[in-house]
Design an enzyme around this catalytic site. Structure first.
Site: not given
Ligand code: XMP
Length: 510
Positions: A55, A82-83, A169, A171, A222-227, A366
């Site tokens: 942070g 770190c922090y 770090h 990560e 909507s045809g998108g991946v999420d919905s 995602k």
């Protein structure tokens, strides 16, 4: 609640999300919480381990963020980064001071003990540093296990209490064996590596069944991946009690409605089609302000859903494809960023309808959604479809929207996507599309002067839409796209290529 998790307390580091991703990549569930979550609440969550993120603050400043000190008495392993290391130092009576030079970039870590958190590492490891403060006095009952030329106490541990602190770090991918360090921490925590798509699908479907019982769920697709993934998961759980709705707002791409309906037929979900084309275009008549366009479209979506739900009968739930990054902002200690564009999302809006929310993807990133999608047989072209904004072509027609302009942009956009796909670029880039500009320019066709529209091509690389670089598409490809648009789309006599990055530009033009 997942009691085989490792939780992260966020102190505002730009890398906090990355920590969660690394832990999940190792098949352990991980979630981010605000730094001051109470030890009592953590007890209820019952995680296997806790990570304190980095942070921007300094532990010696007044009002520096600190966690509930009782977390160190929960007998849960803790790793401070770190922090996070500096918090551990401060709490256990060590000392942190501002260092003369900020250490940023690669450093060589000399490892002094390879028994626990550094198990299996080399004597010397390349790590990534980004800090201004450093530990100058060790906390009580801790041992130094790593140092760099700039930090004598770059890694510390108290194996009895299972508390570890790293100044660097792990990560960040630049820390070459960072993942190995997380693997060791997971082992120390005794967390099982069972966070896999199959288990997630099974648990989620079961959970939805229990929540919804015999009630009805509405899902806007909507045809998108999420919905799409959301709809398929809810469908697996409750079958015909799920009603999916696809709204044609008149701002879709060429044949998009037909393609989406066909795809849902293929995955075995019945979708109701609402044609609200005229309604949207009528309300948008004369509107040129981008924010106004977004608001009108958002409000109309609510109206269309409200009318539909009144007509069709009672829904108790609304399913939507909210993802984890959408929620993280509210967790973070960082202040809310100013609104640059009020992103319209069909999902977020119908809350006013007093429907209870079902958000099966709300703990996923995602790429995890895509992995789930693969397992439940969502077609490849949906999984890897480039993002398309909720307000659709409305924010790609600069200025007033008319049916004629929508038609011009649709054809031009189709050519852009078609050629980019043919050239093998579609899957490699974040987004590619056309924008219709609000100016006309002079051209010459045959022996005649023309005075017609301009199309801008936009193609960007991005990881998450937050920043973006314009794609250096080959000139030959740009030439083909330009010639095809000018020859095939009536009303266009000029094509330009957008060579701006985000920031300072944005991806969409409005
Ligand atoms: P900008 O233009 O802000 O876009 O750089 C970043 C990403 O967000 C998408 N975008 C939207 N998505 N509703 C959405 O659902 C919106 O109103 C909206 N505006 C932009 C954009 O396509 C890009 O991927």
């Amino acid at each position: 609640m997942n009691n085989n998790s490792i939780i992260i307390l966020d102190f505002g580091s730009q890398y906090t999300q990355l920590i969660a991703r690394r832990i999940r990549e190792l098949n352990v569930f991980s979630e981010i919480y605000h730094f001051n979550i109470s030890a009592e609440k953590i007890k209820q969550i019952n995680p296997k381990g806790i990570i304190l993120s980095g942070g921007p603050a300094s532990v010696y400043e007044q009002n520096a963020p600190f966690p509930d000190r009782q977390i160190f008495k929960l007998n849960i392993p803790i790793l401070g980064l770190c922090y996070g290391l500096q918090i551990i130092t401060e709490i256990f009576n060590g000392r942190v001071k501002s260092s003369h030079a900020r250490e940023y970039g690669f450093a060589e870590l000399y490892i002094l003990s390879k028994k626990s958190i550094f198990f299996g590492l080399k004597n010397k490891e390349k790590v990534w540093m980004s800090h201004g403060d450093k530990v100058i006095k060790m906390p009580s009952n801790f041992k130094v296990i790593g140092k760099t030329s700039n930090s004598d106490f770059a890694a510390i541990e108290n194996t009895k209490k299972k508390i570890y602190g790293l100044q660097f770090h792990p990560e960040v991918i630049h820390t070459e064996n960072g993942i190995k360090i997380f693997e060791n921490f997971i082992k120390i925590c005794g967390a099982e590596r069972t966070w896999v798509p199959e288990a997630y699908i099974k648990n989620t479907v079961e959970e939805i069944k229990q929540i919804v019982k015999n009630d009805k769920v509405l899902c806007a697709v909507s045809g998108g991946v999420d919905s799409t993934v959301t709809a398929v998961l809810v469908n697996k759980a409750i079958g015909k009690n799920l009603i999916c709705v696809f709204v044609n707002n008149g701002l879709l791409r060429l044949d998009e409605d037909k393609k989406v309906l066909k795809m849902f037929k293929k995955v075995g979900i019945n979708v109701r089609y609402i044609n609200a084309e005229n309604l949207f275009l009528k309300k948008l008549k004369g509107v040129t302000d981008p924010e106004k366009k977004r608001k009108i479209i958002g409000n109309l979506f609510i109206k269309v859903f409200e009318n539909y739900s009144k007509k069709i009968g009672r829904f108790k739930f609304l399913a939507q494809g909210t993802l984890y990054p959408d929620l993280i902002e509210s967790v973070s200690v960082k202040g809310p960023s100013t609104t640059i564009k009020s992103h319209h999302n069909v999902g977020g809006l119908p809350k006013k309808m007093k429907l209870k929310l079902i958000e099966p993807l709300k703990s996923l990133f995602k790429d995890e959604v895509r992995k789930i999608g693969e397992k439940i047989n969502i077609p490849y072209e949906v999984l890897w479809r480039q993002p398309f904004p909720g307000p659709g072509l409305a924010v790609r027609i600069i200025g007033e929207i008319t049916k004629e302009k929508v038609n011009i942009l649709r054809k031009a956009d189709h050519i852009i996507i078609d050629e980019i796909k043919k050239a093998g670029y579609y899957d490699k880039i974040w987004q590619s599309f056309g924008v219709l500009l609000p100016i006309k320019t002079v051209g010459v066709m045959g022996d005649k002067r023309t005075y017609e529209n301009v199309i801008a091509i936009r193609a960007v690389h991005s990881k998450d839409g937050m920043t973006a670089d314009w794609v250096k598409l080959p000139c030959d490809l740009l030439n083909i796209i330009s010639s095809r648009i000018i020859n095939e789309v009536k009303g266009v006599n000029r094509v330009v290529y957008d060579i701006s990055n985000k920031p300072p530009s944005t991806i969409e033009w409005e």
